[in-house]
Scaffold this motif. Structure first.
Motif, PDB file in Angstrom:
ATOM      1  N   CYS A  43      32.226  41.645 139.262  1.00 27.65           N
ATOM      2  CA  CYS A  43      31.542  41.719 140.555  1.00 27.65           C
ATOM      3  C   CYS A  43      30.570  42.885 140.563  1.00 27.65           C
ATOM      4  O   CYS A  43      30.927  44.015 140.207  1.00 27.65           O
ATOM      5  CB  CYS A  43      32.558  41.869 141.674  1.00 27.65           C
ATOM      6  N   GLY A  44      29.342  42.582 140.965  1.00 26.21           N
ATOM      7  CA  GLY A  44      28.294  43.592 141.049  1.00 26.21           C
ATOM      8  C   GLY A  44      28.571  44.667 142.086  1.00 26.21           C
ATOM      9  O   GLY A  44      27.905  45.686 142.131  1.00 26.21           O
ATOM     10  N   ARG A  45      29.586  44.430 142.943  1.00 27.14           N
ATOM     11  CA  ARG A  45      29.964  45.460 143.910  1.00 27.14           C
ATOM     12  C   ARG A  45      30.784  46.556 143.222  1.00 27.14           C
ATOM     13  O   ARG A  45      30.888  47.662 143.725  1.00 27.14           O
ATOM     14  CB  ARG A  45      30.787  44.846 145.058  1.00 27.14           C
ATOM     15  N   ASP A  46      31.398  46.193 142.079  1.00 28.74           N
ATOM     16  CA  ASP A  46      32.254  47.147 141.361  1.00 28.74           C
ATOM     17  C   ASP A  46      31.526  47.840 140.214  1.00 28.74           C
ATOM     18  O   ASP A  46      31.797  48.993 139.911  1.00 28.74           O
ATOM     19  CB  ASP A  46      33.487  46.421 140.773  1.00 28.74           C
ATOM     20  N   ILE A  47      30.654  47.098 139.543  1.00 30.07           N
ATOM     21  CA  ILE A  47      29.996  47.663 138.359  1.00 30.07           C
ATOM     22  C   ILE A  47      28.503  47.314 138.369  1.00 30.07           C
ATOM     23  O   ILE A  47      28.076  46.425 139.101  1.00 30.07           O
ATOM     24  CB  ILE A  47      30.603  47.107 137.045  1.00 30.07           C
ATOM     25  N   ASP A  48      27.737  48.077 137.551  1.00 26.15           N
ATOM     26  CA  ASP A  48      26.335  47.740 137.327  1.00 26.15           C
ATOM     27  C   ASP A  48      26.318  46.734 136.178  1.00 26.15           C
ATOM     28  O   ASP A  48      26.487  47.090 135.017  1.00 26.15           O
ATOM     29  CB  ASP A  48      25.551  49.009 136.962  1.00 26.15           C
ATOM     30  N   LYS A  49      26.124  45.450 136.503  1.00 25.75           N
ATOM     31  CA  LYS A  49      26.225  44.404 135.480  1.00 25.75           C
ATOM     32  C   LYS A  49      25.138  44.507 134.414  1.00 25.75           C
ATOM     33  O   LYS A  49      25.281  43.965 133.329  1.00 25.75           O
ATOM     34  CB  LYS A  49      26.139  43.028 136.135  1.00 25.75           C
ATOM     35  N   CYS A  50      24.022  45.160 134.738  1.00 30.93           N
ATOM     36  CA  CYS A  50      22.915  45.240 133.775  1.00 30.93           C
ATOM     37  C   CYS A  50      23.055  46.419 132.814  1.00 30.93           C
ATOM     38  O   CYS A  50      22.298  46.536 131.863  1.00 30.93           O
ATOM     39  CB  CYS A  50      21.584  45.323 134.519  1.00 30.93           C
ATOM     40  N   LYS A  51      24.048  47.284 133.063  1.00 32.47           N
ATOM     41  CA  LYS A  51      24.248  48.449 132.208  1.00 32.47           C
ATOM     42  C   LYS A  51      24.613  47.987 130.796  1.00 32.47           C
ATOM     43  O   LYS A  51      25.534  47.190 130.630  1.00 32.47           O
ATOM     44  CB  LYS A  51      25.354  49.336 132.786  1.00 32.47           C
ATOM     45  N   GLY A  52      23.878  48.494 129.819  1.00 32.21           N
ATOM     46  CA  GLY A  52      24.166  48.136 128.428  1.00 32.21           C
ATOM     47  C   GLY A  52      23.596  46.790 128.019  1.00 32.21           C
ATOM     48  O   GLY A  52      23.790  46.339 126.891  1.00 32.21           O
ATOM     49  N   ILE A  53      22.901  46.125 128.936  1.00 28.08           N
ATOM     50  CA  ILE A  53      22.305  44.814 128.650  1.00 28.08           C
ATOM     51  C   ILE A  53      20.811  45.004 128.383  1.00 28.08           C
ATOM     52  O   ILE A  53      20.162  45.844 129.016  1.00 28.08           O
ATOM     53  CB  ILE A  53      22.487  43.863 129.867  1.00 28.08           C
ATOM     54  N   ASP A  54      20.269  44.225 127.442  1.00 32.77           N
ATOM     55  CA  ASP A  54      18.842  44.291 127.141  1.00 32.77           C
ATOM     56  C   ASP A  54      18.077  43.487 128.198  1.00 32.77           C
ATOM     57  O   ASP A  54      18.205  42.270 128.259  1.00 32.77           O
ATOM     58  CB  ASP A  54      18.599  43.711 125.736  1.00 32.77           C
ATOM     59  N   CYS A 111      39.315  40.231 126.208  1.00 33.82           N
ATOM     60  CA  CYS A 111      38.989  38.852 126.563  1.00 33.82           C
ATOM     61  C   CYS A 111      37.509  38.575 126.258  1.00 33.82           C
ATOM     62  O   CYS A 111      36.644  39.320 126.700  1.00 33.82           O
ATOM     63  CB  CYS A 111      39.268  38.628 128.050  1.00 33.82           C
ATOM     64  N   PRO A 112      37.220  37.528 125.481  1.00 35.80           N
ATOM     65  CA  PRO A 112      35.828  37.252 125.112  1.00 35.80           C
ATOM     66  C   PRO A 112      34.954  36.850 126.300  1.00 35.80           C
ATOM     67  O   PRO A 112      33.735  36.881 126.218  1.00 35.80           O
ATOM     68  CB  PRO A 112      35.940  36.111 124.101  1.00 35.80           C
ATOM     69  N   ILE A 113      35.582  36.474 127.406  1.00 36.09           N
ATOM     70  CA  ILE A 113      34.786  36.067 128.570  1.00 36.09           C
ATOM     71  C   ILE A 113      34.581  37.208 129.549  1.00 36.09           C
ATOM     72  O   ILE A 113      33.450  37.508 129.923  1.00 36.09           O
ATOM     73  CB  ILE A 113      35.435  34.859 129.287  1.00 36.09           C
ATOM     74  N   CYS A 114      35.673  37.881 129.949  1.00 38.82           N
ATOM     75  CA  CYS A 114      35.517  38.875 131.023  1.00 38.82           C
ATOM     76  C   CYS A 114      35.719  40.305 130.550  1.00 38.82           C
ATOM     77  O   CYS A 114      35.475  41.243 131.302  1.00 38.82           O
ATOM     78  CB  CYS A 114      36.463  38.566 132.175  1.00 38.82           C
ATOM     79  N   LEU A 152      28.575  38.325 127.266  1.00 35.87           N
ATOM     80  CA  LEU A 152      27.418  38.373 128.172  1.00 35.87           C
ATOM     81  C   LEU A 152      27.680  37.477 129.383  1.00 35.87           C
ATOM     82  O   LEU A 152      27.448  37.871 130.532  1.00 35.87           O
ATOM     83  CB  LEU A 152      26.156  37.899 127.428  1.00 35.87           C
ATOM     84  N   ILE A 153      28.206  36.278 129.108  1.00 36.07           N
ATOM     85  CA  ILE A 153      28.509  35.339 130.193  1.00 36.07           C
ATOM     86  C   ILE A 153      29.637  35.894 131.066  1.00 36.07           C
ATOM     87  O   ILE A 153      29.579  35.827 132.291  1.00 36.07           O
ATOM     88  CB  ILE A 153      28.893  33.954 129.612  1.00 36.07           C
ATOM     89  N   GLY A 154      30.647  36.483 130.433  1.00 37.59           N
ATOM     90  CA  GLY A 154      31.758  37.057 131.190  1.00 37.59           C
ATOM     91  C   GLY A 154      31.312  38.213 132.065  1.00 37.59           C
ATOM     92  O   GLY A 154      31.752  38.359 133.206  1.00 37.59           O
ATOM     93  N   ASN A 155      30.406  39.038 131.514  1.00 34.79           N
ATOM     94  CA  ASN A 155      29.902  40.189 132.262  1.00 34.79           C
ATOM     95  C   ASN A 155      29.220  39.757 133.554  1.00 34.79           C
ATOM     96  O   ASN A 155      29.442  40.325 134.622  1.00 34.79           O
ATOM     97  CB  ASN A 155      28.918  40.968 131.386  1.00 34.79           C
ATOM     98  N   PHE A 156      28.403  38.724 133.489  1.00 32.38           N
ATOM     99  CA  PHE A 156      27.671  38.273 134.671  1.00 32.38           C
ATOM    100  C   PHE A 156      28.454  37.234 135.485  1.00 32.38           C
ATOM    101  O   PHE A 156      28.180  37.045 136.659  1.00 32.38           O
ATOM    102  CB  PHE A 156      26.312  37.691 134.270  1.00 32.38           C
ATOM    103  N   GLY A 157      29.427  36.564 134.843  1.00 28.47           N
ATOM    104  CA  GLY A 157      30.117  35.484 135.535  1.00 28.47           C
ATOM    105  C   GLY A 157      31.456  35.836 136.140  1.00 28.47           C
ATOM    106  O   GLY A 157      31.878  35.226 137.107  1.00 28.47           O
ATOM    107  N   LYS A 204      32.425  26.494 123.680  1.00 25.55           N
ATOM    108  CA  LYS A 204      32.708  27.911 123.856  1.00 25.55           C
ATOM    109  C   LYS A 204      34.034  28.145 124.580  1.00 25.55           C
ATOM    110  O   LYS A 204      34.477  29.280 124.708  1.00 25.55           O
ATOM    111  CB  LYS A 204      31.569  28.591 124.634  1.00 25.55           C
ATOM    112  N   GLY A 205      34.650  27.088 125.121  1.00 25.07           N
ATOM    113  CA  GLY A 205      35.945  27.249 125.796  1.00 25.07           C
ATOM    114  C   GLY A 205      35.830  27.971 127.122  1.00 25.07           C
ATOM    115  O   GLY A 205      36.777  28.598 127.579  1.00 25.07           O
ATOM    116  N   GLY A 206      34.662  27.879 127.763  1.00 28.37           N
ATOM    117  CA  GLY A 206      34.405  28.631 128.986  1.00 28.37           C
ATOM    118  C   GLY A 206      35.080  28.053 130.210  1.00 28.37           C
ATOM    119  O   GLY A 206      35.416  26.876 130.258  1.00 28.37           O
ATOM    120  N   LYS A 207      35.286  28.882 131.190  1.00 26.90           N
ATOM    121  CA  LYS A 207      35.898  28.498 132.468  1.00 26.90           C
ATOM    122  C   LYS A 207      34.902  28.727 133.597  1.00 26.90           C
ATOM    123  O   LYS A 207      33.938  29.447 133.443  1.00 26.90           O
ATOM    124  CB  LYS A 207      37.143  29.349 132.738  1.00 26.90           C
ATOM    125  N   SER A 208      35.205  28.123 134.770  1.00 24.83           N
ATOM    126  CA  SER A 208      34.370  28.335 135.947  1.00 24.83           C
ATOM    127  C   SER A 208      34.999  29.390 136.842  1.00 24.83           C
ATOM    128  O   SER A 208      36.178  29.295 137.158  1.00 24.83           O
ATOM    129  CB  SER A 208      34.251  27.042 136.754  1.00 24.83           C
TER     130      SER A 208
END
Ligand code: FE
Length: 233
Positions: free
Chosen positions: A83-94, A219-222, A75-80, A154-158
């Motif tokens: 790019c919203g210019r390439d995909i609909d980030k809300c697709k498949g999200i509740d 990849c669990p993030i992106c 979820l974090i990878g999808n929004f983080g 969570k091992g997340g990156k910026s």
């Protein structure tokens, strides 16, 4: 100056969303804080390059969905990291559409705040938006995610456009020679697969080498595929 001192500042982690006419978009942000209680206002810092910046600047509204510690890395990878210019980030999200017309994320979150922009400050690479809160709701009693928890547990990156991004943060520079063995880095988001940790989000047990990962592992993030990874040398 030790730039890493900036990492000692505490933050939360949020999905900031907005709209532009019929379109909606969102992104991960850590720079959200309450400013006043009467009236309720919040401040939000956003990189000018981001699509969400464009949407907030035009629509003058935004929503902040507060991430839970239990939020999936996907979820974090999808929004983080996409790019919203390439995909609909809300697709498949509740999600549901809020009073401002911005999407309110209902999965992996503990609540949301909606705001109308009442002031804007130009901060060079970023804009600071001041928003008057027009609605807010708590969704559950789960613990909110903190930025520190995201990085340490969570091992997340910026992402590169994050205000807290540091070039020194690149993992290959922080690891010593012995730690690098068998580690693979995602070329899209910088996530490092460490066989010692596995990937709990995808039920990959600690001790699983990169080669042993299933072909459909992502990849669990992106969400990038295995071939987007390179061995860290
Ligand atoms: Fe990735």
């Amino acid at each position: 100056m030790n730039a890493k001192t900036m990492h000692k500042i505490s933050y939360g982690l949020y999905i900031v969303t907005s709209k532009q006419e019929e379109k909606i978009n969102g992104q991960i942000a850590n720079t959200v804080m309450q400013i006043t209680s009467e009236p309720k206002t919040i401040a939000l810092g956003i990189n000018k390059k981001n699509l969400t910046h464009e949407y907030i600047s035009e629509s003058k509204v935004f929503a902040v969905s507060i991430l839970s510690k239990e939020a999936e890395m996907k979820l974090i990878g999808n929004f983080g990291f996409k790019c919203g210019r390439d995909i609909d980030k809300c697709k498949g999200i509740d999600y549901k559409i809020g009073l401002t017309g911005s999407p309110l994320i209902l999965e992996g979150t503990v609540g949301y705040i909606e705001a109308e922009v009442i002031d804007i400050f130009d901060c060079g690479t970023h804009t600071l938006f001041i928003g008057k809160v027009i609605d807010a709701e708590i969704l559950n009693d789960k613990e909110p995610m903190t930025y520190a928890y995201y990085h340490e547990i969570k091992g997340g990156k910026s992402p590169k456009n994050a205000p807290t991004y540091l070039k020194e943060e690149e993992p290959s520079k922080e690891l010593d020679e012995t730690q690098k063995i068998g580690k693979y880095e995602c070329t899209v988001c910088g996530y490092v697969y460490d066989p010692k940790k596995g990937d709990p989000d995808s039920d990959i047990k600690p001790g699983t080498s990169f080669d042993e990962l299933p072909d459909d592992w992502t990849c669990p993030i992106c969400g990038a595929k295995k071939d987007a990874f390179k061995k860290i040398e």
